[in-house]
Design a protein around this motif. Sequence first.
Motif, short mmCIF file in Angstrom:
data_model
loop_
_atom_site.label_atom_id
_atom_site.label_comp_id
_atom_site.label_asym_id
_atom_site.label_seq_id
_atom_site.Cartn_x
_atom_site.Cartn_y
_atom_site.Cartn_z
N PRO A 288 15.98 24.66 54.25
CA PRO A 288 16.33 24.00 52.98
C PRO A 288 16.55 24.98 51.85
CG PRO A 288 14.55 22.81 54.09
CD PRO A 288 14.78 24.07 54.88
N ALA A 289 15.75 26.05 51.82
CA ALA A 289 15.96 27.07 50.78
C ALA A 289 17.33 27.72 50.92
CB ALA A 289 14.87 28.14 50.86
N GLY A 290 17.77 27.93 52.15
CA GLY A 290 19.09 28.50 52.38
C GLY A 290 20.20 27.59 51.90
N VAL A 291 20.02 26.28 52.12
CA VAL A 291 21.01 25.31 51.65
C VAL A 291 21.11 25.33 50.13
CG1 VAL A 291 21.59 22.86 51.53
CG2 VAL A 291 20.69 23.82 53.66
N VAL A 292 19.94 25.32 49.47
CA VAL A 292 19.91 25.34 48.01
C VAL A 292 20.51 26.65 47.49
CG1 VAL A 292 18.41 25.37 45.97
CG2 VAL A 292 17.94 23.79 47.86
N GLY A 293 20.13 27.76 48.11
CA GLY A 293 20.64 29.06 47.68
C GLY A 293 22.15 29.15 47.81
N SER A 294 22.69 28.68 48.95
CA SER A 294 24.14 28.70 49.14
C SER A 294 24.84 27.86 48.09
CB SER A 294 24.48 28.17 50.54
OG SER A 294 23.90 28.97 51.55
N ALA A 295 24.26 26.70 47.79
CA ALA A 295 24.84 25.82 46.77
C ALA A 295 24.83 26.49 45.40
CB ALA A 295 24.09 24.50 46.72
N LEU A 296 23.76 27.21 45.08
CA LEU A 296 23.67 27.87 43.78
C LEU A 296 24.71 28.99 43.66
CD1 LEU A 296 19.80 28.10 43.21
CD2 LEU A 296 21.43 26.63 42.02
N VAL A 297 24.88 29.77 44.73
CA VAL A 297 25.89 30.82 44.70
C VAL A 297 27.28 30.23 44.51
CG1 VAL A 297 27.03 32.63 46.04
CG2 VAL A 297 24.54 32.47 46.05
N LEU A 298 27.58 29.17 45.24
CA LEU A 298 28.89 28.52 45.11
C LEU A 298 29.08 27.93 43.71
CD1 LEU A 298 29.10 26.72 48.58
CD2 LEU A 298 30.28 28.80 47.87
N LEU A 299 28.01 27.37 43.15
CA LEU A 299 28.08 26.82 41.80
C LEU A 299 28.37 27.91 40.78
CD1 LEU A 299 27.68 24.42 39.85
CD2 LEU A 299 25.23 24.97 39.81
N ALA A 300 27.68 29.05 40.94
CA ALA A 300 27.90 30.16 40.01
C ALA A 300 29.33 30.67 40.10
CB ALA A 300 26.91 31.29 40.32
N ILE A 301 29.85 30.79 41.33
CA ILE A 301 31.21 31.28 41.51
C ILE A 301 32.22 30.28 40.94
CG2 ILE A 301 32.97 31.83 43.24
CD1 ILE A 301 30.68 33.00 44.93
N ALA A 302 31.96 28.98 41.14
CA ALA A 302 32.85 27.96 40.60
C ALA A 302 32.93 28.04 39.07
CB ALA A 302 32.40 26.58 41.04
N SER A 303 31.82 28.41 38.44
CA SER A 303 31.81 28.51 36.98
C SER A 303 32.55 29.73 36.46
CB SER A 303 30.36 28.54 36.47
OG SER A 303 29.76 29.80 36.72
N LEU A 304 32.81 30.70 37.34
CA LEU A 304 33.45 31.93 36.90
C LEU A 304 34.87 31.70 36.41
CD1 LEU A 304 32.32 34.45 39.68
CD2 LEU A 304 31.51 34.35 37.32
N GLY A 305 35.55 30.71 36.99
CA GLY A 305 36.93 30.45 36.61
C GLY A 305 37.09 30.13 35.14
N ARG A 306 36.06 29.53 34.55
CA ARG A 306 36.12 29.19 33.13
C ARG A 306 35.85 30.40 32.25
NH1 ARG A 306 35.93 23.72 32.25
NH2 ARG A 306 35.50 22.41 34.06
N GLN A 307 35.29 31.47 32.88
CA GLN A 307 34.91 32.63 32.08
C GLN A 307 35.86 33.80 32.26
OE1 GLN A 307 30.78 33.67 32.84
NE2 GLN A 307 30.35 31.58 33.42
N VAL A 308 36.74 33.75 33.27
CA VAL A 308 37.62 34.87 33.55
C VAL A 308 38.59 35.08 32.40
CG1 VAL A 308 39.43 35.77 35.05
CG2 VAL A 308 37.45 34.62 36.04
N GLU A 309 38.66 36.28 31.93
CA GLU A 309 39.62 36.65 30.89
C GLU A 309 40.47 37.79 31.43
OE1 GLU A 309 37.35 37.76 27.56
OE2 GLU A 309 36.56 35.75 27.16
N GLU A 310 41.66 37.92 30.89
CA GLU A 310 42.51 39.03 31.31
C GLU A 310 41.83 40.34 30.92
OE1 GLU A 310 45.24 38.79 33.02
OE2 GLU A 310 45.06 36.61 33.06
N PRO A 311 41.72 41.30 31.86
CA PRO A 311 41.06 42.55 31.54
C PRO A 311 41.82 43.33 30.47
CG PRO A 311 42.15 42.68 33.67
CD PRO A 311 42.25 41.26 33.22
N GLU A 312 41.05 43.97 29.61
CA GLU A 312 41.67 44.76 28.55
C GLU A 312 42.20 46.07 29.14
OE1 GLU A 312 38.73 45.38 25.63
OE2 GLU A 312 38.47 43.26 25.15
N PRO A 313 43.34 46.54 28.65
CA PRO A 313 43.86 47.83 29.12
C PRO A 313 42.87 48.94 28.84
CG PRO A 313 45.52 46.63 27.84
CD PRO A 313 44.22 45.91 27.66
N LYS A 314 42.77 49.88 29.80
CA LYS A 314 41.84 51.00 29.65
C LYS A 314 42.59 52.31 29.76
CE LYS A 314 38.00 48.33 31.57
NZ LYS A 314 36.96 48.25 32.59
#
Length: 314
Positions: A288-314
């Motif tokens: 059960p801990a593995g199921v919850v952990g996998s879900a949390l990782v997927l949830l975190a990754i799903a939220s990344l799309g809202r935070q992705v910004e174009e990288p600034e030139p370096k």
Amino acid sequence: MVTASPTRVAPRWEGLLLVCAAGVVWGTIGPAVALVGEYSDLPVLVMGAYRAVAAVAVMAVVVLAGRQVAGCRRLLRAHGGRAVAVGLLTAAFQMLFFVAVLATGVSVATVVAMGIPPVLLLVLHAVRDRRAPSPAQATTVGVALTGLVLVSLLGGGHAPGGETTTTGVLVALASGTSYALSAEVGAPLTQTYGAVPVATVTLSVVALALVPLGVVSSTVLGQQRTTDDPRVWSLLVYLGVVTMALAYVLLFAGLRTTPSGTVVVATLLEPVTAVLIAVAFLGETLTPAGVVGSALVLLAIASLGRQVEEPEPK
């Protein structure tokens, strides 16, 4: 200085999906290495050497077929030092992780080596930008790390594999730091030269570092260097062509439009994929801990799309 022609900028979700794909591919490394160990006595350093050779061979074919030799040359002339640094950091990440697994076990090594990069880059970017991470960024990293701990330590997909030692934890920290820095240092290269030239040059450096290491270590320790089992060779080719050449092309392609801090969170799909493969094909049980952990990782990754910004030139 010769500058490469500008390359197409992918939409932010496309870059994130490419990085996620790399994480999924990397999740197959553990099961494949386990099968190589079952079918032969090849040590991990020798496996790493063969893997690197297979990766460079296929990248050479891709470069020649795609007429990208000129791009590789431009990269070496303009930013050879940075490309070599990325290759050495990548080699260090891989070899230090193998050492950490042997010293402290798969679970602890995975949590430490994969857990430190998001935190390290979050701190580095905060210092560089002179501002604290946003609540969304901090929450995403926290959720992802919680999921990683649950999957790797309590998920049921990995055998303990050893006792936790201070040395093993320190080596795992060094491994994770190398991975974080390789993503940070390599990102600006991909924005100018594209994924294939960057992957080809850096993986060539990886091979130049790992092949002598594999030869020397096997000679000194009197270990096996070859095998006559075709299953082993097919797995080694898979490890090189798919989990190294293809995966790093996907990673560098994603880095063109995805910040390095986001990338290292997205690649936490690796341990989740490894656990699911172990459950589906190797007869292990997902707790059960593995199921919850996998879900949390997927949830975190799903939220990344809202935070992705174009990288600034370096």
